[in-house]
Design a protein around this motif. Sequence first.
Motif, short mmCIF file in Angstrom:
data_model
loop_
_atom_site.label_atom_id
_atom_site.label_comp_id
_atom_site.label_asym_id
_atom_site.label_seq_id
_atom_site.Cartn_x
_atom_site.Cartn_y
_atom_site.Cartn_z
N ASN A 31 0.83 -1.21 0.00
CA ASN A 31 0.00 0.00 0.00
C ASN A 31 0.87 1.26 0.00
OD1 ASN A 31 -2.49 -1.12 -0.20
ND2 ASN A 31 -2.94 -1.13 1.99
N ILE A 34 1.94 1.81 -3.46
CA ILE A 34 0.85 2.40 -4.26
C ILE A 34 0.81 3.91 -4.04
CG2 ILE A 34 -1.69 2.56 -4.45
CD1 ILE A 34 -1.76 -0.49 -3.92
N LEU A 35 0.99 4.31 -2.78
CA LEU A 35 0.98 5.73 -2.43
C LEU A 35 2.16 6.47 -3.06
CD1 LEU A 35 -0.78 7.57 -0.67
CD2 LEU A 35 0.77 7.13 1.22
N LYS A 39 -0.37 5.84 -7.57
CA LYS A 39 -1.50 5.04 -8.07
C LYS A 39 -2.72 5.13 -7.15
CE LYS A 39 1.22 1.60 -10.55
NZ LYS A 39 1.87 0.30 -10.42
N ALA A 40 -2.50 5.65 -5.93
CA ALA A 40 -3.59 5.71 -4.96
C ALA A 40 -4.67 6.70 -5.42
CB ALA A 40 -3.05 6.13 -3.60
N LYS A 41 -5.93 6.33 -5.17
CA LYS A 41 -7.05 7.21 -5.55
C LYS A 41 -7.37 8.19 -4.42
CE LYS A 41 -8.60 5.07 -9.43
NZ LYS A 41 -9.01 5.68 -10.67
N ALA A 42 -7.10 7.77 -3.19
CA ALA A 42 -7.41 8.64 -2.04
C ALA A 42 -6.52 8.25 -0.86
CB ALA A 42 -8.87 8.49 -1.66
N ILE A 43 -6.41 9.16 0.09
CA ILE A 43 -5.64 8.87 1.31
C ILE A 43 -6.50 9.27 2.52
CG2 ILE A 43 -4.34 11.07 1.12
CD1 ILE A 43 -1.99 9.54 2.51
N ARG A 44 -6.56 8.36 3.50
CA ARG A 44 -7.36 8.66 4.69
C ARG A 44 -6.63 9.70 5.54
NH1 ARG A 44 -7.65 3.06 4.49
NH2 ARG A 44 -9.67 2.32 3.79
N THR A 47 -4.27 8.02 7.94
CA THR A 47 -3.00 7.59 7.35
C THR A 47 -2.06 8.79 7.19
OG1 THR A 47 -4.30 5.98 6.08
CG2 THR A 47 -2.01 6.24 5.45
#
Lengths: 69, 213
Positions: A31, A34-35, A39-44, A47
Amino acid sequence: MAIIVNLDVMLAKRKMQSKELAEIVGITLANLSILKTGKAKAIRFSTLEAICQALDCQPGDILAFENEE
Amino acid sequence: MKWRKLILNASSWLLDTLIGLYVIILIAFLVLLFVGKLGGNGFFSLHLNEEFKSLVDRPNIEPGPGMEGVFEVLEVEPIEHRVSLELNTIGQLGVVLPVLIYAGLYLYTIVLLSNIVRSVKANSFFIYKNVVRLRIIGIMVLLSQLVDWGSSYVKVWFFNRYLVSTDIVHVRSVFNLFPNIFSSPIIVGLLVLIIAEAFAHGLKLKEEQELTI
């Protein structure tokens, strides 16, 4: 994507490895990769908060906006 | 959970059996075609319009024994003629080729449906392949209705172009403007396409969920 993730830069500045950051933040290395690769679509927020705490930085140090035009 | 498994297994078995039977029939058809045992006959039905119904001999139909007091047969209206034709080789090709293409597309659609059921059994329902499969199935169902309409036009065109009748001077194809909502290919095809789009949206949400860190 218009949002750029500068995690590599911050990791280099803090001389920290991805594996170490993943362990501190509590996410998998996959993950985190991905970040890092954008490629990540969103981040909390949770996080982001954990990453900022681990790297002792602001969200703006990790994320940047680049106008695609 | 037990019901879900039962329905999936039954659907899978039914579709696989259908595919098997269909392939056997198709192979038998091709073999008979090449051996030449299929015969050179072609046929089509023509609907009679109002003007010509009166010209056709009407069969005598009466209520069965014991039903005389229950109902009366008031009128019998012939609405169709069956025209049988002996075709030459080129004519046969003209008939067989579209049938083979249609049969191939039909088989492909059943295989796609079977693949969807397999993916559900494997617990991988929300995959992009299923969206594509559903879209293709929806288009195929819509196409089947277009083929039906097209064939009725071709029949009329063929009759007017190549045949001469002194009794029937006008033929027309019949359109059902208010089809049964549950069996109309147009409605079913559109429903499948809508489901495919819902799938595509669901897949996008799933992907976004997976790529949220």
